[in-house]
Design a protein around this motif. Sequence first.
Motif, PDB file in Angstrom:
ATOM      1  N   ARG A 126       0.854  -1.176   0.000  1.00 41.58           N
ATOM      2  CA  ARG A 126       0.000   0.000   0.000  1.00 41.58           C
ATOM      3  C   ARG A 126       0.892   1.228   0.000  1.00 41.58           C
ATOM      4  N   VAL A 127       0.582   2.128  -0.900  1.00 45.68           N
ATOM      5  CA  VAL A 127       1.341   3.370  -0.982  1.00 45.68           C
ATOM      6  C   VAL A 127       0.370   4.510  -0.795  1.00 45.68           C
ATOM      7  N   HIS A 128       0.760   5.474   0.020  1.00 45.90           N
ATOM      8  CA  HIS A 128      -0.085   6.659   0.176  1.00 45.90           C
ATOM      9  C   HIS A 128       0.621   7.836  -0.481  1.00 45.90           C
ATOM     10  N   VAL A 129      -0.085   8.519  -1.365  1.00 41.10           N
ATOM     11  CA  VAL A 129       0.514   9.652  -2.065  1.00 41.10           C
ATOM     12  C   VAL A 129       0.164  10.938  -1.327  1.00 41.10           C
ATOM     13  N   LEU A 130       1.184  11.698  -0.966  1.00 41.90           N
ATOM     14  CA  LEU A 130       0.946  12.969  -0.282  1.00 41.90           C
ATOM     15  C   LEU A 130       0.372  13.973  -1.276  1.00 41.90           C
ATOM     16  N   PRO A 131      -0.576  14.782  -0.845  1.00 44.79           N
ATOM     17  CA  PRO A 131      -1.163  15.739  -1.791  1.00 44.79           C
ATOM     18  C   PRO A 131      -0.270  16.946  -2.064  1.00 44.79           C
ATOM     19  N   THR A 132       0.937  16.957  -1.519  1.00 51.61           N
ATOM     20  CA  THR A 132       1.781  18.143  -1.707  1.00 51.61           C
ATOM     21  C   THR A 132       2.149  18.319  -3.186  1.00 51.61           C
TER      22      THR A 132
END
Lengths: 579, 281
Positions: A356-362
Motif C-alpha cells: 500500500r502506498v499513500h501519495v501525499l497531496p503536496t
Amino acid sequence: MSIVLDQVTKRYQAIPVVNDVSLKVEQGEFLVLLGPSGSGKSTLLRAIAGLTEIDHGRVFLHGRDVTHMSAREREVGFVFQHYALFRHMTVGDNIEFALRVRKAKAAERRARRKELLRLVALEGMDDRLPTQLSGGQQQRIAVARALAHRPQVLLMDEPFGALDAKIREELRRTIRQIQRELGMTTILVTHDQEEAFALADRIGVMHQGRLLECGRPDDLYTRPQTRFVSTFLGAANLLLGYRSAATVRFNSQVATGEAVPREVVAVLRPEEVELGADESRVRSNFVGFGEVEEVLFGGAVERLRVRMAGDGPVPVAPGRQGSPEAGSLLEVSRTLPEQRDFPVAIGRRVAVGARRVHVLPTPISSFTAVAETEAEAQALCDSPLLSTLGARMHTRVAMRVGRGDRAPPGMPAVATGTGSAAAAQWQLRHGAAQLLCVPSTAMLPTHVLIHTLDAGARRATVPVAASLLRHVAAESVYLGIHPAASIEKERAEYMRELLDARSAALAEHGLDMRTELRFGSTADELGRELVAHPNTMLVLGTSDPGHIDWTWLGSLLEGQPERPVLIVNAAQAEQALGN
Amino acid sequence: MASTWFRNPSILPGFGLTLGFTTFFLSVIVLLPLAALVFKTASLTWSEFFSILVDPRAVASYRLSFGAALLAATINAFFGFIVAWSLVRYDFPGRRLVDALIDLPFALPTAVSGIALAAVFSPSGWLGQKLAMAGVQVAYTWLGVVVALILIGLPFVVRSVQPALVEVQRDLEEAAETLGAGPFHVFRRIILPAVFPALLTGFTLALARGIGEYGSVVFISGNLPLKTEITPLLIVIKLEQFDYNGAAALGFIMLVMSFVMLFAINLVQAWGRRRHVAAGR
C-alpha cells in the motif's frame, strides 16, 4: 464547541512560536497536541489557559471570549509537567486550594476532597505532604487539584514527562478513565506519539509553530497530508514516485509516446513493504530488487534495511544516503509469520513490493536547479534558500545543466538576475507547473505574500503556498488587488471572495493566512508590500503565463534587491492533477 | 556505643578530625573571649553588678539599642523583601549595578556610613533641611539610630531572601493562578510561606548586627545620655574612664540578652522547618 481558537499567534522577539493556529475542540473531546520540542505546543496550551498572552487572534471557551481574561478568570484546570504542588501544604490542602480561594464551606470542601481522592485512587492520603509521595502519586494529586473547582476544560502540559515508563502507562490509563467519567474536554501536550495514540480522540500535530494536521489517530497514520506528519507519526519511507493512471511507479523511465507522468511524494510504511525471492513471488506492486543490509530482531517484529539497486526508486532525500548510484535504503518491518514464510539474512538479494502506498497531496515533490553551466547549477543548489528548503522538506534537490527539451518534474528553480525572466518564461512555457526563482544570497523568508493574477489560478496556487509554508516559519498574507475604480458593490463581492479563499485554504490545506484587500494597480500594490517587508517571498499564481506582464515581472526578477519569487502555472498544475 | 552514635556518612574524611577542629576553633575564637568577659564580670560583687544593670542611663540605652535594632530589622524585612523581589523577578537596565550596590554597606567602614548619614540628615544637611521643614528631626534623635541600623542591616535581608525567591518556581504561582487565586492570595499562600524561613534568617542577622552596631550610629545619634545613647557607646565610655569591670558587666548583659533573642528566633525557625519538611523531602 468547547474550545475555539481563531488565528492564535504568539511571537517571541518578532519570531512566531505559535503561528496562526485555528482549532475547534468539541465538548468532551480528548485532543492531544503532538510535536517535537520547540514546536510551540506548550506555548499554545499556555495561551489557552491564559498563562501566556497572545499577539494576535482569539480564544473562546464554551462560547465565551476569554482572549483578554487572566488565567484566574478562565476557569480551566491546568496540570504542569513537574506537578507544581504546593510543598508547604498537605495533600488535602492542595486539593482544597481552589475551593478555599472561592470561599467554599468547610463541609463542601471536605466532600469534594474525598470525591477527588477517590477519583485518583489515593484515598486516605489527605494529611501527607507532597514530598512524601512518589512522582506518580504527586501527579495524581495535581490532577485532582486541577479538577477541584469543576473547570470546563482540562489542560495538561506533558504530564507524564517526568515519570518512568511503567508508572506513565498506569497513569495514562487513569487519566483516560477520569476524562471519560467526567466527560471533560481535555487538551494534552506531548512529544510521545505512543502516548498520543493511547489517549487521543483527535491528534493535532504541531511543527514550527503551525498546526499542520489535526485528525483521528488512524486517519493521520494511514492518510497523512504532509511530509512531516508522515515521518513523525511512525516510521515511513518517503519516495519519489510517478503517478500515471491509477498506479504509482518508482522508476522514472518513460516509455516513448506515453504521457509524462506526474512526480509525486509517496509514503511507504515499513510494514507495507513485501519481500520475496524474486519478482514473481511478490504479490503486491513490484518496486525493484535490493540487498538486505541490516537485520534487527525485535521480538514480535523484525526490522530490516534493504539497499535498493541504483536504477530503483528514488528516495525523497538522497543526500542522507550516500551517492545516488548506490541506491536508496528502504526501512522494512516484518511480522513473525512473514519471517517464517521467507527468512532472509544479510547480503541476500530480494524482490521488493509495496502493498500500500499513500501519495501525499503536496504539489512540491522535488526541486531541480536549472542553469547553463554546471558551476551555476551547483551554486544554485548550494544557495541558502534552496538548500534549506530542500533540507526542511527532506526532498531531493537535483541539478540540470542546460534546459533539455522540457521542464523537469517537480519544481524547477532558476537563479534571479540578468536573463532570469527569459529562463522563467521558457520553463513555464515548457510544462513547468511551478517555478522558483532564487536569489543567490536569499535566506528563508519571514513573510510570504500570496497573490493570484486571476481568480481561476487560486485553486492551484493555495496548495503550493500551503506546502511551502508548512516548512517555513513565516507569516503569510493573501493579497487581493482590484482596480481602484471598482464600485462599492463590487468591493463587497471582492471581500467575500477573499474570505472564501481564506476558509478554503484553511479547510483544504490547513493553511491559515491573513487576507488583505487593496485597490490599485497590481505592480504598485505588490511593490509597496514588498518594500514594507524586506524579507518577503512572493507567491504568484496565474492561469496563463502568456498573460503575465513580463516587463514588470522581469524588473522584479532582474532588478535590485533580488527577491525569491514562486510562480504557479495554474493551467499546467490542474492538468497534472487531472492526469 | 558512642562511635555508632555520631557516625554519619559524609564526603569529608575523618569525623573525629572535623569535630575536633570545630570545637577547637570555636573555643579559641568565640568561647575564650566570651569566657574572659564572664570572668571579668565575675570579679564584681552581686550588688555592684546589680547597680550597673539597673542604672537608669544603662536601662535607657538597652531600650534604645534593642528597640531600634528590632524596629530597623522589621523595616528591613519589609523593604529588603521588596528589593530582593524586584532584583529576582524583573530585568531592568542597571539591575546588576543595583545588585552590587546592596553589598556596599557590608564593605564600607561603618564610621564612613555614619558620617555620611549625619551629613545628609543633620538639620543643615540636604535631606535634613527638608525634613526639618516638615517638623521631623532625624539626626541626633532615636530616629537617626534607626536610619543608621536600616542602612547597616539591609544587605542581610536581601542576601538571605534572594536565593529563596529564586527557588520559588513560576509554575507554582501559575498553578495557583489557574486555580483562581488572585495576586494577594498567591503572595500570601504561595510565595510568603516559601520564603519565610529565609526572611526570618535575614531578619535575625539584621537584628544581631543592629544590636552590636557602633560605628555608624555614634555619628548620627548625638549621644545624649538617657536619650540617644546606645549600649555599645556606654561600654566605650566606661572603658575610656578605665572602668573595665563596669564595661565588662554591660557587655555581659548585652551578651545574655542577645543570646536569648537569637536562640528564641532559632527555635521558631527550627519549629517551622519541622512543620514544613516533616520526614524529609
